[in-house]
Write a protein that holds these residues in place. Structure first.
Motif, PDB file in Angstrom:
ATOM      1  N   GLY A   8     -14.404 -26.695   4.139  1.00 41.62           N
ATOM      2  CA  GLY A   8     -14.743 -25.073   4.586  1.00 41.62           C
ATOM      3  C   GLY A   8     -15.154 -25.607   6.454  1.00 41.62           C
ATOM      4  N   THR A   9     -15.400 -26.876   6.279  1.00 40.64           N
ATOM      5  CA  THR A   9     -15.727 -27.571   8.001  1.00 40.64           C
ATOM      6  C   THR A   9     -14.989 -27.365   9.098  1.00 40.64           C
ATOM      7  OG1 THR A   9     -17.579 -28.975   6.086  1.00 40.64           O
ATOM      8  CG2 THR A   9     -17.103 -29.439   9.098  1.00 40.64           C
ATOM      9  N   ILE A  10     -13.960 -27.521   8.231  1.00 41.34           N
ATOM     10  CA  ILE A  10     -12.577 -26.974   9.659  1.00 41.34           C
ATOM     11  C   ILE A  10     -12.606 -25.751   9.844  1.00 41.34           C
ATOM     12  CG2 ILE A  10     -10.156 -26.916   9.618  1.00 41.34           C
ATOM     13  CD1 ILE A  10     -11.067 -29.858   8.950  1.00 41.34           C
ATOM     14  N   ALA A  11     -12.531 -24.763   9.242  1.00 44.84           N
ATOM     15  CA  ALA A  11     -12.716 -23.565   9.650  1.00 44.84           C
ATOM     16  C   ALA A  11     -13.645 -22.747  10.570  1.00 44.84           C
ATOM     17  CB  ALA A  11     -12.465 -22.197   8.404  1.00 44.84           C
ATOM     18  N   VAL A  12     -14.722 -24.155  10.343  1.00 43.98           N
ATOM     19  CA  VAL A  12     -16.363 -23.496  11.497  1.00 43.98           C
ATOM     20  C   VAL A  12     -15.918 -24.099  12.698  1.00 43.98           C
ATOM     21  CG1 VAL A  12     -18.816 -24.455  11.829  1.00 43.98           C
ATOM     22  CG2 VAL A  12     -17.829 -23.276   9.650  1.00 43.98           C
TER      23      VAL A  12
ATOM     24  N   ALA B 195     -10.107 -18.198   5.417  1.00 42.75           N
ATOM     25  CA  ALA B 195     -10.062 -19.584   5.308  1.00 42.75           C
ATOM     26  C   ALA B 195     -10.173 -19.559   4.010  1.00 42.75           C
ATOM     27  CB  ALA B 195     -10.055 -20.545   6.183  1.00 42.75           C
ATOM     28  N   ILE B 196     -11.483 -19.247   3.669  1.00 39.43           N
ATOM     29  CA  ILE B 196     -11.755 -19.770   1.706  1.00 39.43           C
ATOM     30  C   ILE B 196     -11.715 -18.619   0.816  1.00 39.43           C
ATOM     31  CG2 ILE B 196     -12.722 -22.057   2.618  1.00 39.43           C
ATOM     32  CD1 ILE B 196     -15.174 -19.158   1.705  1.00 39.43           C
TER      33      ILE B 196
ATOM     34  N   PHE C 148      -5.178 -30.314  16.174  1.00 41.66           N
ATOM     35  CA  PHE C 148      -6.897 -30.979  15.852  1.00 41.66           C
ATOM     36  C   PHE C 148      -6.923 -31.142  14.648  1.00 41.66           C
ATOM     37  CE2 PHE C 148     -11.043 -30.984  16.243  1.00 41.66           C
ATOM     38  CZ  PHE C 148     -11.396 -32.770  16.267  1.00 41.66           C
ATOM     39  N   ALA C 149      -7.104 -29.834  14.720  1.00 44.09           N
ATOM     40  CA  ALA C 149      -7.980 -29.539  13.547  1.00 44.09           C
ATOM     41  C   ALA C 149      -6.761 -30.199  12.029  1.00 44.09           C
ATOM     42  CB  ALA C 149      -8.498 -27.586  12.889  1.00 44.09           C
ATOM     43  N   THR C 150      -5.303 -30.087  11.963  1.00 44.70           N
ATOM     44  CA  THR C 150      -4.736 -29.949  10.862  1.00 44.70           C
ATOM     45  C   THR C 150      -4.660 -32.046  10.716  1.00 44.70           C
ATOM     46  OG1 THR C 150      -2.895 -28.212  11.208  1.00 44.70           O
ATOM     47  CG2 THR C 150      -2.098 -30.413   9.688  1.00 44.70           C
TER      48      THR C 150
ATOM     49  N   VAL D  41      -5.950 -24.081   8.145  1.00 40.36           N
ATOM     50  CA  VAL D  41      -5.763 -24.043   9.439  1.00 40.36           C
ATOM     51  C   VAL D  41      -4.958 -22.702  10.655  1.00 40.36           C
ATOM     52  CG1 VAL D  41      -4.977 -25.458  12.091  1.00 40.36           C
ATOM     53  CG2 VAL D  41      -5.457 -26.872   9.518  1.00 40.36           C
ATOM     54  N   ALA D  42      -4.063 -22.110   9.700  1.00 38.60           N
ATOM     55  CA  ALA D  42      -3.640 -21.033  10.402  1.00 38.60           C
ATOM     56  C   ALA D  42      -4.477 -20.309   9.871  1.00 38.60           C
ATOM     57  CB  ALA D  42      -2.355 -20.794   9.543  1.00 38.60           C
ATOM     58  N   PHE D  43      -5.125 -19.786   8.647  1.00 40.59           N
ATOM     59  CA  PHE D  43      -5.714 -18.541   8.131  1.00 40.59           C
ATOM     60  C   PHE D  43      -7.041 -18.400   9.056  1.00 40.59           C
ATOM     61  CE2 PHE D  43      -4.444 -18.926   4.064  1.00 40.59           C
ATOM     62  CZ  PHE D  43      -2.756 -17.852   4.005  1.00 40.59           C
TER      63      PHE D  43
END
Length: 206
Positions: A153-157, A129-130, A183-185, A101-103
């Motif tokens: 990877g969907t989280i980064a999007v 992120a990835i 939220f993302a975490t 999430v941070a990245f």
């Protein structure tokens, strides 16, 4: 300590351990372990900064490289490579999620600051992120986990899209960014716990 620096350090530790364990499974020597751990933890940030046409952050600051080296040394001292399924332990999953999430957030924010378009911001966030994980998998000659694994990877999007929308309506501030991070975490942890996956195509047997 700044929240994102702390999250960055947690992410570097988690990603360095991920690279270290991948290297151990492929029987790399000590130098190989350090190289794979470093590229896993720092590769995404280096790719991001090259896309932004600036000197990689890890080349101007000491703590990223020192964090990687310390992580590898501690892993060796504690013989973490002998623990079964370390990458599936909840402490590791949480640390990995915080780093992801941070990245994702730093990549998206830098893309927005550089005035990239919608797709450019998403790509920068995603690669930040990835990118390290893909580099790790290519080095050890395996199919990148991002192509076959769960809701990762969907989280980064999702993070990038949310930050773009917040910026578009003028609500992009520290509080909003923190809310997106939380939220993302939570979303990533729930997805991992429930085993969510993006749909696969069902191909007929040959």
């Amino acid at each position: 300590m700044d929240f994102f620096i702390l999250a960055d350090i947690i992410g570097i530790v988690a990603f360095a351990l991920s690279g270290f364990l991948a290297g151990v499974r492929h029987r790399l020597d000590l130098l190989g372990l350090i190289i794979v751990a470093s590229l896993t933890a720092l590769g995404g940030g280096v790719i991001r900064d090259l896309m932004l046409d600036r000197t990689p952050f890890a080349f101007n600051h000491y703590y990223p490289a020192l964090t990687v080296i310390a992580s590898v040394m501690i892993a060796l001292a504690l013989r973490l490579y002998r623990r079964d399924a370390l990458e599936r332990k909840w402490l590791f999953i949480i640390s990995d999620t915080v780093g992801l999430v941070a990245f994702s957030i730093t990549g998206a924010l830098l893309g927005i600051a550089a005035e990239f378009n919608f797709f450019g911001v998403i790509i920068v966030s995603f690669l930040t992120a990835i990118g390290g994980g893909v580099t790790r998998d290519v080095l050890v000659n395996t199919v990148p986990a991002i192509l076959t694994s769960d809701f990762y990877g969907t989280i980064a999007v999702i993070v990038a899209v949310l930050l773009i929308l917040l910026d578009a309506v003028g609500w992009l501030n520290d509080t909003a960014v923190l809310a997106v991070a939380l939220f993302a975490t939570v979303l990533r942890l729930v997805a991992h716990y429930r085993g969510w996956h993006l749909p696969h195509l069902d191909l007929p047997p040959r």
